[in-house]
Design a protein around this motif. Structure first.
Motif, PDB file in Angstrom:
ATOM      1  N   MET A   1       0.578  -1.177   0.163  1.00  0.00           N
ATOM      2  CA  MET A   1      -0.014  -0.141   0.163  1.00  0.00           C
ATOM      3  C   MET A   1       0.824   1.478   0.151  1.00  0.00           C
ATOM      4  O   MET A   1       1.318   1.190   0.740  1.00  0.00           O
ATOM      5  CB  MET A   1      -0.855  -0.205   1.284  1.00  0.00           C
ATOM      6  N   GLN A   2       0.530   2.555  -1.135  1.00  0.00           N
ATOM      7  CA  GLN A   2       1.567   3.319  -1.887  1.00  0.00           C
ATOM      8  C   GLN A   2       0.531   3.872   0.479  1.00  0.00           C
ATOM      9  O   GLN A   2      -0.015   4.648   0.702  1.00  0.00           O
ATOM     10  CB  GLN A   2       0.667   3.976  -2.057  1.00  0.00           C
ATOM     11  N   CYS A   3       2.266   4.421   0.792  1.00  0.00           N
ATOM     12  CA  CYS A   3       1.596   5.932   1.713  1.00  0.00           C
ATOM     13  C   CYS A   3       2.263   7.025   1.409  1.00  0.00           C
ATOM     14  O   CYS A   3       3.074   7.755   0.599  1.00  0.00           O
ATOM     15  CB  CYS A   3       3.094   5.462   3.003  1.00  0.00           C
ATOM     16  N   ARG A   4       0.817   8.144   2.276  1.00  0.00           N
ATOM     17  CA  ARG A   4       0.358   9.024   1.626  1.00  0.00           C
ATOM     18  C   ARG A   4       1.529   9.840   1.828  1.00  0.00           C
ATOM     19  O   ARG A   4       2.300   9.935   4.013  1.00  0.00           O
ATOM     20  CB  ARG A   4      -0.574   9.775   1.607  1.00  0.00           C
ATOM     21  N   THR A   5       1.500  11.310   1.662  1.00  0.00           N
ATOM     22  CA  THR A   5       2.952  12.006   2.803  1.00  0.00           C
ATOM     23  C   THR A   5       1.360  12.783   3.429  1.00  0.00           C
ATOM     24  O   THR A   5       0.751  13.346   3.514  1.00  0.00           O
ATOM     25  CB  THR A   5       2.581  13.023   1.250  1.00  0.00           C
ATOM     26  N   ILE A   6       1.898  12.548   5.387  1.00  0.00           N
ATOM     27  CA  ILE A   6       0.813  13.533   6.153  1.00  0.00           C
ATOM     28  C   ILE A   6       0.572  15.344   5.919  1.00  0.00           C
ATOM     29  O   ILE A   6       1.348  15.238   5.640  1.00  0.00           O
ATOM     30  CB  ILE A   6       1.108  13.183   7.439  1.00  0.00           C
TER      31      ILE A   6
ATOM     32  N   PHE B  43      -0.993   2.979  17.022  1.00  0.00           N
ATOM     33  CA  PHE B  43      -2.385   2.754  17.564  1.00  0.00           C
ATOM     34  C   PHE B  43      -3.366   4.863  17.620  1.00  0.00           C
ATOM     35  O   PHE B  43      -4.404   5.306  17.143  1.00  0.00           O
ATOM     36  CB  PHE B  43      -3.210   2.867  19.174  1.00  0.00           C
ATOM     37  N   LEU B  44      -2.019   5.451  18.243  1.00  0.00           N
ATOM     38  CA  LEU B  44      -3.218   7.162  18.434  1.00  0.00           C
ATOM     39  C   LEU B  44      -2.855   7.197  17.677  1.00  0.00           C
ATOM     40  O   LEU B  44      -3.560   8.614  17.114  1.00  0.00           O
ATOM     41  CB  LEU B  44      -1.596   7.651  19.412  1.00  0.00           C
ATOM     42  N   ALA B  45      -1.897   7.325  16.880  1.00  0.00           N
ATOM     43  CA  ALA B  45      -1.618   7.944  15.613  1.00  0.00           C
ATOM     44  C   ALA B  45      -2.391   7.583  14.327  1.00  0.00           C
ATOM     45  O   ALA B  45      -3.165   8.386  13.409  1.00  0.00           O
ATOM     46  CB  ALA B  45      -0.123   7.527  14.497  1.00  0.00           C
ATOM     47  N   SER B  46      -2.481   6.176  14.532  1.00  0.00           N
ATOM     48  CA  SER B  46      -4.079   5.779  13.424  1.00  0.00           C
ATOM     49  C   SER B  46      -5.993   5.981  13.765  1.00  0.00           C
ATOM     50  O   SER B  46      -6.098   7.186  13.400  1.00  0.00           O
ATOM     51  CB  SER B  46      -4.110   4.075  13.891  1.00  0.00           C
ATOM     52  N   ALA B  47      -5.549   6.549  15.367  1.00  0.00           N
ATOM     53  CA  ALA B  47      -6.964   7.762  15.882  1.00  0.00           C
ATOM     54  C   ALA B  47      -6.619   9.376  15.157  1.00  0.00           C
ATOM     55  O   ALA B  47      -8.029   9.688  14.902  1.00  0.00           O
ATOM     56  CB  ALA B  47      -6.981   7.797  17.006  1.00  0.00           C
ATOM     57  N   VAL B  48      -6.043   9.541  14.728  1.00  0.00           N
ATOM     58  CA  VAL B  48      -5.446  11.101  14.681  1.00  0.00           C
ATOM     59  C   VAL B  48      -5.853  10.883  12.660  1.00  0.00           C
ATOM     60  O   VAL B  48      -6.327  11.887  12.601  1.00  0.00           O
ATOM     61  CB  VAL B  48      -4.324  11.181  14.865  1.00  0.00           C
ATOM     62  N   PHE B  49      -5.028   9.788  12.207  1.00  0.00           N
ATOM     63  CA  PHE B  49      -5.207   9.896  10.750  1.00  0.00           C
ATOM     64  C   PHE B  49      -6.200   9.553  10.023  1.00  0.00           C
ATOM     65  O   PHE B  49      -6.473   9.861   8.565  1.00  0.00           O
ATOM     66  CB  PHE B  49      -3.774   8.895  10.165  1.00  0.00           C
ATOM     67  N   ALA B  50      -7.223   8.837  11.393  1.00  0.00           N
ATOM     68  CA  ALA B  50      -8.765   8.071  10.171  1.00  0.00           C
ATOM     69  C   ALA B  50      -9.809   9.870  10.003  1.00  0.00           C
ATOM     70  O   ALA B  50     -11.155   9.608   9.807  1.00  0.00           O
ATOM     71  CB  ALA B  50      -8.735   7.628  11.501  1.00  0.00           C
ATOM     72  N   ARG B  51      -9.368  10.815  10.830  1.00  0.00           N
ATOM     73  CA  ARG B  51     -10.187  12.095  10.685  1.00  0.00           C
ATOM     74  C   ARG B  51     -10.910  12.229   9.100  1.00  0.00           C
ATOM     75  O   ARG B  51     -12.266  12.091   9.808  1.00  0.00           O
ATOM     76  CB  ARG B  51      -9.228  13.034  11.416  1.00  0.00           C
ATOM     77  N   GLN B  73      -6.286   3.225   4.251  1.00  0.00           N
ATOM     78  CA  GLN B  73      -5.951   3.969   3.245  1.00  0.00           C
ATOM     79  C   GLN B  73      -4.974   4.610   4.324  1.00  0.00           C
ATOM     80  O   GLN B  73      -3.194   5.197   4.077  1.00  0.00           O
ATOM     81  CB  GLN B  73      -6.094   3.896   2.232  1.00  0.00           C
ATOM     82  N   ASP B  74      -5.210   5.785   5.406  1.00  0.00           N
ATOM     83  CA  ASP B  74      -4.591   6.530   5.775  1.00  0.00           C
ATOM     84  C   ASP B  74      -4.245   6.941   6.996  1.00  0.00           C
ATOM     85  O   ASP B  74      -3.157   7.079   7.652  1.00  0.00           O
ATOM     86  CB  ASP B  74      -5.995   7.921   5.874  1.00  0.00           C
ATOM     87  N   THR B  75      -4.557   5.424   7.590  1.00  0.00           N
ATOM     88  CA  THR B  75      -4.602   4.818   8.579  1.00  0.00           C
ATOM     89  C   THR B  75      -3.029   3.925   8.986  1.00  0.00           C
ATOM     90  O   THR B  75      -2.103   3.672   9.196  1.00  0.00           O
ATOM     91  CB  THR B  75      -4.992   4.705   9.662  1.00  0.00           C
ATOM     92  N   ASN B  76      -2.593   3.895   7.764  1.00  0.00           N
ATOM     93  CA  ASN B  76      -1.756   2.438   7.193  1.00  0.00           C
ATOM     94  C   ASN B  76      -0.138   3.313   7.354  1.00  0.00           C
ATOM     95  O   ASN B  76       0.810   2.396   6.603  1.00  0.00           O
ATOM     96  CB  ASN B  76      -1.916   1.763   6.225  1.00  0.00           C
ATOM     97  N   CYS B  77      -0.088   4.508   7.594  1.00  0.00           N
ATOM     98  CA  CYS B  77       1.384   5.091   7.075  1.00  0.00           C
ATOM     99  C   CYS B  77       2.222   5.022   8.442  1.00  0.00           C
ATOM    100  O   CYS B  77       2.324   6.609   9.399  1.00  0.00           O
ATOM    101  CB  CYS B  77       0.693   6.631   6.902  1.00  0.00           C
ATOM    102  N   HIS B  78       2.612   4.417   9.016  1.00  0.00           N
ATOM    103  CA  HIS B  78       3.137   3.922  10.091  1.00  0.00           C
ATOM    104  C   HIS B  78       3.697   2.204   9.801  1.00  0.00           C
ATOM    105  O   HIS B  78       3.501   1.378   8.904  1.00  0.00           O
ATOM    106  CB  HIS B  78       2.614   4.038  11.558  1.00  0.00           C
TER     107      HIS B  78
END
Lengths: 273, 273
Positions: A1-6, B43-51, B73-78
């Motif tokens: 899965m491609q990781c987006r830029t935050i 888990f905390l980053a995932s909660a932020v990124f799920a917004r 997709q949005d929360t998988n950035c870690h």
């Protein structure tokens, strides 16, 4: 899965989350301990609730003063008291500008209306102020006084810079925030780097929040104790316990740490390795 | 300062934050311990990124399948792997609908395209699936098969309901999520109520994530051990250590706990007392 830029907003929220969970951080709320009235969850909830104000800053939609006021209002929905007021003073211009240089330009471009909005936010928090503050934040006439003197929010920060290191960041181009980011990147990745960088900063500068609460001698002494830890003559856990027992919490350096993590994240610092 | 009402999106994010920080939670990541590859910060980053995905659900902008895919997709950035996939399966319809009854209506109204998007999200995670899963998520032909059979996302959940308690929530009107919310409200306020409610649920139902990973006997045994804790015959800390040592993490009940906290928050449950 491609990781987006935050986004900048997400980087700011992530910085708040990472700062408060890193442990042990002498004297402050962290993963290991709370204060009776302010707990880990309050800081995490505040990071979640700050989203809208940070997004508006990123979009450059409103003035810095109004955005700090909005951030304080939006995050005050819990019983934990003030959590991130100082952090917002740093993050709002930095998120608006993107980096320290552009954040500094945004800070210098603030207006009298920014100062008025900031004072409204300030009076809504229970942030400790010096008794002899010339412009009393609880004084309804403060807004009139600011307008009369033509004080911008930048001027207000310059006015407080001598005794408040967070305000001072506005006047020195976010120098300590940048130093924190540089040290963090140099220290490596992840939570251990945050703990070590926080100790670096604690050993380098007396915390002005401690100085306001306990006097400058205690702030100086805390800095010297942090140096003892770095020299290997004092255990970090003992230093932590000393601070907690005496209610010594380096709140200003914690705010600067958050802004430093934010800047480091934008430079690609790896938080999850 | 007047305290505003939090949005559904914020309630969902807060639920994710409160669930993961509550401690001790037998076998799961919490404030007290991490897994080697998945830590509290993930888990905390995932909660932020799920917004964003949650906001779109609240605004009813997209289909449930596409929103679950976006959240993943949005929360998988870690580097922490799957954190909240199961939670999103519950939260997206609940945030879209508002409460359990309307979430159930939204779930039943899903389409074949929701199912196709969900399978894309599913294949992007490393979520454990049964070997004999008839529709292999890693099979590019899965989308064709779903379309050929006219299976909606609701049908997919019904298909998985017997062996997956998160999927089952879609078919029973979010019964365990609602039960969790009711128990939480009855248990009182704050983090202690979360810990006690989680133990209640653990003692009442075998966790299907444990069953998939270790077999149904281990899931049953874990439920019985939780009852020992409730009966005062086993220390919670010992139970926690047992679970950790054996890699037993009740991940499905953790997802249901998150949805239960969300529903309780919407009913005014006090998290910070």
């Amino acid at each position: 899965m491609q990781c987006r830029t935050i986004t900048r907003t997400e980087a700011a929220q992530l910085a708040m989350v990472l700062e408060v969970t890193a442990s042990p951080k002498p004297g402050n709320v962290d993963r290991g301990h709370d204060y009776p009235d302010t707990r880990l969850e309050h800081f995490l909830a505040s990071a979640v609730f700050a989203r809208t104000a940070l997004e508006h800053a990123e979009e450059g939609e409103e003035g810095i003063g109004a955005l700090i006021e909005a951030a304080v209002q939006d995050t005050n929905c819990h019983a934990g008291g003030n959590t991130h007021f100082g952090a917002f003073i740093l993050l709002i211009p930095l998120v608006m500008g993107g980096d320290a240089a552009r954040g500094f330009r945004a800070a210098r471009a603030t207006t009298v209306e920014d100062a008025v909005a900031f004072y409204r936010a300030f009076s809504a928090t229970q942030v400790r102020v010096l008794e002899r503050d010339e412009i009393d934040v609880n004084d309804p006439a403060a807004a009139d006084l600011l307008r009369e003197r033509g004080m911008t929010l930048y001027d207000v920060m310059a006015y407080s810079a001598e005794r408040d290191m967070v305000a001072r960041e506005w006047t020195n181009g976010f120098a300590l925030c940048t130093e924190t980011a540089d040290r963090l990147i140099a220290r490596g990745t992840g939570r251990e780097a945050i703990v070590r960088t926080f100790l670096d900063m604690l050993a380098a500068y007396p915390d002005t929040f401690i100085a306001k609460k306990h006097g400058p001698a205690v702030a100086e002494e805390t800095m010297l104790r942090a140096r003892e830890v770095q020299a290997g003559r004092l255990a970090l856990s003992v230093f932590d316990e000393e601070c907690l027992a005496r209610g010594i919490n380096p709140g200003s350096l914690a705010d600067i740490m958050i802004a430093g993590i934010y800047l480091a994240l934008l430079e690609g610092w790896q938080w999850d390795c």
